[in-house]
Scaffold this active site. Sequence first.
Site, PDB file in Angstrom:
ATOM      1  N   ASP A 405     -28.417  14.364   1.247  1.00 29.75           N
ATOM      2  CA  ASP A 405     -27.370  13.949   2.171  1.00 29.75           C
ATOM      3  C   ASP A 405     -26.033  13.769   1.455  1.00 29.75           C
ATOM      4  OD1 ASP A 405     -26.519  12.731   4.803  1.00 29.75           O
ATOM      5  OD2 ASP A 405     -26.184  11.009   3.490  1.00 29.75           O
ATOM      6  N   GLU A 458     -26.553  19.149   2.125  1.00 31.83           N
ATOM      7  CA  GLU A 458     -25.560  18.970   3.177  1.00 31.83           C
ATOM      8  C   GLU A 458     -24.199  18.885   2.469  1.00 31.83           C
ATOM      9  OE1 GLU A 458     -23.951  15.923   6.602  1.00 31.83           O
ATOM     10  OE2 GLU A 458     -24.847  15.210   4.749  1.00 31.83           O
TER      11      GLU A 458
END
Length: 727
Positions: A405, A458
């Site tokens: 993330d 990401e």
Amino acid sequence: MLNSADIIALYQAQHSDPYAVLGMHTDADEKLWVRSMQPGALAVAVIDAKTGRQVAELENRRVQGVEGFFEGVIPRRRNYFPYRLRISWQEGVQETDDPYRFWTVLGEMDVWLLAEGSHLRPFERLGAHLCEIDGVAGTAFAVWAPDAQRVSVVGDFNTWDGRRHPMRLRRECGVWEIFLPGVTAGAHYKFEIRSRDGYLLPLKADPYGFQAELRPSTASVVCALPPPVEASSIPAGDELGAPMSIYEVHLASWRRADDGGFPDWQRLSETLIPYLVDLGFTHLELLPVSEHPFDGSWGYQPLGLYSPTARHGTPTGFRDFVRACHAAGLRVIVDWVPAHFPTDEHGLGCFDGTALYEHSDPREGMHQDWGTLIYNFGRREVSNYLIGNALFWIERYGVDALRVDAVASMLYRDYSREDGQWLPNVHGGRENLEAVAFLRRMNEVLGQEHPAASTHAEESTAWPMVSRPPEMGGLGFHYKWNMGWMHDVLDYMARDPVHRKYHHNQLSFGLMYAFTENFVLPLSHDEVVHGKGSLISKMAGDYWQKFANLRSLYAFMWAHPGKKLLFMGCEIGQWNEWNHDTSLDWGLLDFPLHAGVRDLIRDLNGVYRNNPALHEVDFEPAGFEWVAADDAEFSVVAFVRWNRDRSRAVLYVGNFTPVVRHGYRIGVPMAGMYRERLNTDSQHYGGSNVGNGFEPLFAEEVAAHGRTWSLNLTLPPLAGLYFEWTA
């Protein structure tokens, strides 16, 4: 006899070296002494562990109001022998082995590697480990706190009293250790830490705790280290060329338990897994499952990196859930968060009284957007902690992939910061060189230890070569989320079709860079929350057109180069924005248009998985060929997807206006038969049932789109069509 200063320091839990005075020791006169700190005890006796006989009654030394320090000489003994303590309390008698009669927990090689920050599996030594030493069962505790003055283990086994079990410091690596006999699985514990300036810190949970209490409780729980998992039953194969259709899930709100609470792992195995198998998804991606204190963070502010959240049950339950996914043919991706951690007092922040895991300067160590702390990636022990954790989830729970993330926030020192709020790197630049080195090393370790595992980034900027190997200058990820494609396409689909011809490039621009990375096309949780509305609510048009647009979007996505990711609820056309506190609106499936969207996803996955042209060459230009990229006037796009040896082909045609196009001639790359394999306007999905029927179409030698061969098609309104080619 022990001097008063040492006794007082022990009683006040301020002694820097308790092992030097507690336990069994020989003095200058070769007398054998035993000393024990037992606040609140009435009496303490020494028992020969072999014979079970009492060999000494220890004196309760009372020094300046101190109560509970016991010591005495063992008569007629000169050499060490195994012993136990018989402790008399107000409520009864306890017999236990003395923790201070046991030697070190960490081996010399462990100490060396931990000090060097190169221990491949630090979780095998740090934390709480059920074990047996000298035939005595108990738990070995070890925690990194190099700047602490004193560290104790406290828990429900010692009335949370930091005077009972102060730990030994291994100065070479800054790790405190102790073996506590009789402490078994299920015991609750924390670390009581006194900073180097004498300040008693809030109790800290174990950074390596393998299990944790359910919030709002915050203690760690003694739990056996999961053994390494057996290899996945799913053949590894060429993953880059394999179908990858990912269903992203927030487990707490997919489908609540009957009582409105969190579903447990067994319930999820019985409901979620069959649902995904029925819809044909290949991968399940879980929002973070590491323990986290705040439900509203969805797991993206974790504190128990080594503990599966207690919201859904035990660590064993999670392990069984992953195994059940594999048995059903599903691979498991877990969202992993090394970008930041929250400031909750029981967590990693100011762990030993200093900025241990984080940076001391808030210009480096505090996220402005989230109010969270940033790991000090340049500190070798911190990097080792995180890399070990990445390996832990794959090796001990059988997770197939990690989705990392907020990578962009890690790569740039000025991420979401104004001038003057960030510090440049050693070269004066904005790149976070330490984070880059950490990410490369993490990917290298996983690649070496578990080549079948993969990592997804990401990353929302133009940082080059995110999904290229470190030896090429890349970050080493296998895949990168294509955030640019997502933003362009959703913006296009929100426009009234009458205006789409002026924004045609939003459909085609993604192909300008589609092969620079190994892209995943994400329609993720971030697009259906915080006021952004649901996917279907973003679609232009009236009620029927919104569904048609949504179906058309999915057909375009599944045909486009790149792996696929869809967040839960998007497959049923949920109107409401995602709410992490409630279940999805499953009642919508009683309505045909919503059920039609779900049925389309099932059929898209089936076509996608069964036709190698749609997945075998996702990341090279050879797998893609434009047919109609510039028909902005009619808002039509068409392209061909090829398999590796070009023996299979799928023609995709998309009409992004509500106008039926009769006699629309599409150029095709070769002669042969074309069969309409999927039509999002089918009545089966809730469409108007305009199309080309089930009969095969044969390419005609009529020029179109610069090609010799073409098809004469009827294009349904706001629809996508797939045609399979047969020579």
